[in-house]
Scaffold this motif. Sequence first.
Motif, PDB file in Angstrom:
ATOM      1  N   SER A  69      -7.694  -8.405 -11.198  1.00  0.00           N
ATOM      2  CA  SER A  69      -6.804  -7.240 -11.158  1.00  0.00           C
ATOM      3  C   SER A  69      -7.609  -5.944 -11.200  1.00  0.00           C
ATOM      4  O   SER A  69      -8.715  -5.902 -11.746  1.00  0.00           O
ATOM      5  CB  SER A  69      -5.811  -7.290 -12.317  1.00  0.00           C
ATOM      6  OG  SER A  69      -6.480  -7.168 -13.549  1.00  0.00           O
ATOM      7  N   THR A  85      -1.551  -5.810 -17.788  1.00  0.00           N
ATOM      8  CA  THR A  85      -1.665  -6.968 -16.887  1.00  0.00           C
ATOM      9  C   THR A  85      -2.264  -8.167 -17.634  1.00  0.00           C
ATOM     10  O   THR A  85      -1.855  -9.316 -17.436  1.00  0.00           O
ATOM     11  CB  THR A  85      -2.523  -6.620 -15.651  1.00  0.00           C
ATOM     12  OG1 THR A  85      -1.889  -5.556 -14.955  1.00  0.00           O
ATOM     13  CG2 THR A  85      -2.687  -7.797 -14.719  1.00  0.00           C
ATOM     14  N   VAL A 130      -3.244  -3.635  -8.899  1.00  0.00           N
ATOM     15  CA  VAL A 130      -3.023  -4.774  -8.009  1.00  0.00           C
ATOM     16  C   VAL A 130      -3.728  -5.986  -8.602  1.00  0.00           C
ATOM     17  O   VAL A 130      -4.755  -5.872  -9.255  1.00  0.00           O
ATOM     18  CB  VAL A 130      -3.449  -4.448  -6.549  1.00  0.00           C
ATOM     19  CG1 VAL A 130      -4.577  -3.500  -6.497  1.00  0.00           C
ATOM     20  CG2 VAL A 130      -3.818  -5.674  -5.775  1.00  0.00           C
ATOM     21  N   ASN A 131      -3.090  -7.141  -8.401  1.00  0.00           N
ATOM     22  CA  ASN A 131      -3.639  -8.388  -8.920  1.00  0.00           C
ATOM     23  C   ASN A 131      -3.681  -9.398  -7.765  1.00  0.00           C
ATOM     24  O   ASN A 131      -2.643  -9.808  -7.264  1.00  0.00           O
ATOM     25  CB  ASN A 131      -2.743  -8.890 -10.072  1.00  0.00           C
ATOM     26  CG  ASN A 131      -3.398 -10.007 -10.872  1.00  0.00           C
ATOM     27  OD1 ASN A 131      -4.549 -10.381 -10.610  1.00  0.00           O
ATOM     28  ND2 ASN A 131      -2.679 -10.546 -11.839  1.00  0.00           N
ATOM     29  N   TYR A 132      -4.885  -9.725  -7.302  1.00  0.00           N
ATOM     30  CA  TYR A 132      -5.048 -10.687  -6.200  1.00  0.00           C
ATOM     31  C   TYR A 132      -5.407 -12.044  -6.783  1.00  0.00           C
ATOM     32  O   TYR A 132      -6.205 -12.114  -7.719  1.00  0.00           O
ATOM     33  CB  TYR A 132      -6.223 -10.291  -5.310  1.00  0.00           C
ATOM     34  CG  TYR A 132      -6.082  -9.012  -4.531  1.00  0.00           C
ATOM     35  CD1 TYR A 132      -5.098  -8.883  -3.551  1.00  0.00           C
ATOM     36  CD2 TYR A 132      -6.958  -7.960  -4.740  1.00  0.00           C
ATOM     37  CE1 TYR A 132      -5.004  -7.699  -2.803  1.00  0.00           C
ATOM     38  CE2 TYR A 132      -6.869  -6.790  -4.002  1.00  0.00           C
ATOM     39  CZ  TYR A 132      -5.893  -6.669  -3.034  1.00  0.00           C
ATOM     40  OH  TYR A 132      -5.807  -5.507  -2.301  1.00  0.00           O
ATOM     41  N   GLN A 183      -2.451   3.119  -5.233  1.00  0.00           N
ATOM     42  CA  GLN A 183      -2.352   1.704  -4.836  1.00  0.00           C
ATOM     43  C   GLN A 183      -2.508   0.759  -6.026  1.00  0.00           C
ATOM     44  O   GLN A 183      -2.396  -0.457  -5.871  1.00  0.00           O
ATOM     45  CB  GLN A 183      -3.436   1.380  -3.792  1.00  0.00           C
ATOM     46  CG  GLN A 183      -3.206   2.040  -2.446  1.00  0.00           C
ATOM     47  CD  GLN A 183      -4.444   1.913  -1.565  1.00  0.00           C
ATOM     48  OE1 GLN A 183      -5.391   2.684  -1.684  1.00  0.00           O
ATOM     49  NE2 GLN A 183      -4.448   0.910  -0.699  1.00  0.00           N
ATOM     50  N   LEU A 184      -2.791   1.328  -7.201  1.00  0.00           N
ATOM     51  CA  LEU A 184      -3.055   0.493  -8.378  1.00  0.00           C
ATOM     52  C   LEU A 184      -1.810   0.426  -9.279  1.00  0.00           C
ATOM     53  O   LEU A 184      -1.003   1.354  -9.247  1.00  0.00           O
ATOM     54  CB  LEU A 184      -4.234   1.066  -9.164  1.00  0.00           C
ATOM     55  CG  LEU A 184      -5.527   1.214  -8.355  1.00  0.00           C
ATOM     56  CD1 LEU A 184      -6.636   1.774  -9.251  1.00  0.00           C
ATOM     57  CD2 LEU A 184      -5.965  -0.115  -7.753  1.00  0.00           C
ATOM     58  N   LEU A 227      -8.830  -0.543  -1.286  1.00  0.00           N
ATOM     59  CA  LEU A 227      -8.108   0.349  -2.189  1.00  0.00           C
ATOM     60  C   LEU A 227      -8.777   1.728  -2.177  1.00  0.00           C
ATOM     61  O   LEU A 227      -9.967   1.839  -2.448  1.00  0.00           O
ATOM     62  CB  LEU A 227      -8.103  -0.233  -3.615  1.00  0.00           C
ATOM     63  CG  LEU A 227      -7.545  -1.660  -3.723  1.00  0.00           C
ATOM     64  CD1 LEU A 227      -7.765  -2.239  -5.108  1.00  0.00           C
ATOM     65  CD2 LEU A 227      -6.058  -1.684  -3.364  1.00  0.00           C
ATOM     66  N   GLN A 265      -0.642 -11.204  -5.898  1.00  0.00           N
ATOM     67  CA  GLN A 265      -0.586 -11.508  -4.470  1.00  0.00           C
ATOM     68  C   GLN A 265      -1.644 -12.526  -4.107  1.00  0.00           C
ATOM     69  O   GLN A 265      -2.805 -12.380  -4.463  1.00  0.00           O
ATOM     70  CB  GLN A 265      -0.870 -10.248  -3.658  1.00  0.00           C
ATOM     71  CG  GLN A 265       0.142  -9.150  -3.882  1.00  0.00           C
ATOM     72  CD  GLN A 265      -0.262  -7.926  -3.092  1.00  0.00           C
ATOM     73  OE1 GLN A 265      -0.412  -7.980  -1.882  1.00  0.00           O
ATOM     74  NE2 GLN A 265      -0.467  -6.823  -3.791  1.00  0.00           N
TER      75      GLN A 265
END
Length: 573
Positions: free
Chosen positions: A163, A174, A131-133, A128-129, A123, A67
């Motif tokens: 991440s 990932t 996640v890669n910003y 919620q995991l 978080l 994201q």
Amino acid sequence: MKASQFSISTIKETPSDAEIVSHQLLIKGGFIKKLASGIYSWMPMGLRVLRKIEQIVRDEMDRSGAQELLMPVSQPGELWEESGRWQLYDEGLLLKFKDRHDRDFCFGPTHEEVITDIARTELRSHKQLPVNYYQIQTKFRDETRPRFGVLRAREFIMKDAYSFHNSLDCLQSTFEQMHATYTQILTRMQLEFRAVDADSGSIGGSGSIEFHVLADSGEDLIAFSADGSYAANIELAEALAPEANDTPMKALTKVETPNQKTISAVVSFLDVPVETTIKTLIVEGSQTPLVALVLRGDHTLNTLKAEKLPEVRQPLTLAAEADIQSTIGCAPGSIGPAGLNNCPIVVDRSAGVLYNFVCGANEDGFHFTNVNWHRDTPDIVIADIRNVVSGDPSPNGNGALDIRKGIEVGHIFQLGNKYSAPMKATVLDAEGKAQTMVMGCYGIGVSRLVGAAIEQNHDDKGIVWPASIAPFQVVVIPINAHKSPNVERVSLELYEQLEAAGIEVLLDDREQLRPGVKFAEAELIGYPHRIVVGDRTLANNEVEYTERRTLEGANWPISEVTTRLLSALGKAQ
Ligand code: ATP
Ligand code: MG
């Protein structure tokens, strides 16, 4: 786009020879303009290239499920105090400043601290995991070597992704996905590259892979097996461990070698192959004052490997000559492991399998020949401490290693909890207990890629852009359009047709420039395809086509120009 409405700002004078070729071409071609050392403006032509690369990167990152967000350039010093990097970040690279309230800030050289701060508030639950910003954003590092232009700028653009995970397995998956994404990005950019095992450096953590664009001007050496199954930065690269054989030992002999202080001098004086000699370097030790590091005469020491030895003091420091004289009793050119009793001896694996070799006799002006380990030397430690060379057997047994130069354009890391632990970035696990998140980070040098692409793709006339990142794919150059209504009409029609077909085309309608000047400029700027419209070929309903890479030309029927270009660009109609 029409050239008369687009700013093309090529310059006549050649920038300094001291600068790397991509920098000279970017300046000369008017892609960038220098504001201060290592700080550049992107001119309209350069910005088009930069945006193309950004778009490929963004596209592939989005496809991977990451994201996009955007973090600030200015970062509060307190966050860097929390991670412990305010004083420690790669010496001198951090540009610090204070605001009107006397608070510490820095221009972000990277964003682990800021993203970890976001993650620890954003978080809350393991649900919620992962996640890669990611962001595509300007960085500042106060680098010392500005001659590399955008390859090593002080202000530059990076895509950095971070991440967050609740397990190492999840991080690993990932990490592999980012590996695939980077491969896809560089493949789409039509660059020749290698993904190589790398040292984790000061960022720390475990598991790290660098992506290198192959180019003779690269600062890094990378070793890989011909089939690509092994690839590593020379800092880490290993060769298959050599095996000892059982050559009969000859009698140890001491020979006079007056004034022969280097390996090459000894080799020619004694007329022996360099592969049967060894050299001994004396460095400062961690537990003893001195440590001897022994290599085959034709090999070189790998500093990073040597620094990891428990016997060696960090950073690796060669012993002072006076210390060598007082402890060993000779000058550095005459040292050898035979009879060297007053310091630990670490022998490289390749030197460790030699028989009947030549080495210094620890006495100025003398060497030993026919030296053999165990029989003639004290206890030794065997380790891998050398740089691999081309032709060494690959460590995975698949053929020989080749060594090429590369430019690091991307780096992916498994950070573990290096930032999340000190910064207390936790989520609640399934039992409701706080659990420190595991992190990965993934950088790609967007502006460095512009330079790296040129280093790999240029000739003596200028840049040869891969079509995927060229500022325009095609240039149409009318000859004397102001004198020939026919030339003017056909050029304009072709231009409109190409645009309508989705090809990025520049119509060079600038009246004040002679054709020869436009041709040279087109070669410098490096549009992959050139169409010249002139009365001579129009008489046969043809135009002149030239491919930039080969500089080969041909006459094309006007009616086929669009189809042929579409197929050259790999676009379906
Ligand atoms: P290098 O080893 O070349 O100094 P680095 O290891 O410090 O780079 P990272 O912190 O891993 O670089 O940054 C990720 C990417 O950002 C690099 O792979 C590179 O492509 C790019 N990059 C780093 N420093 C610069 C710079 N000074 N100018 C342009 N791009 C850079
Ligand atoms: Mg690096």
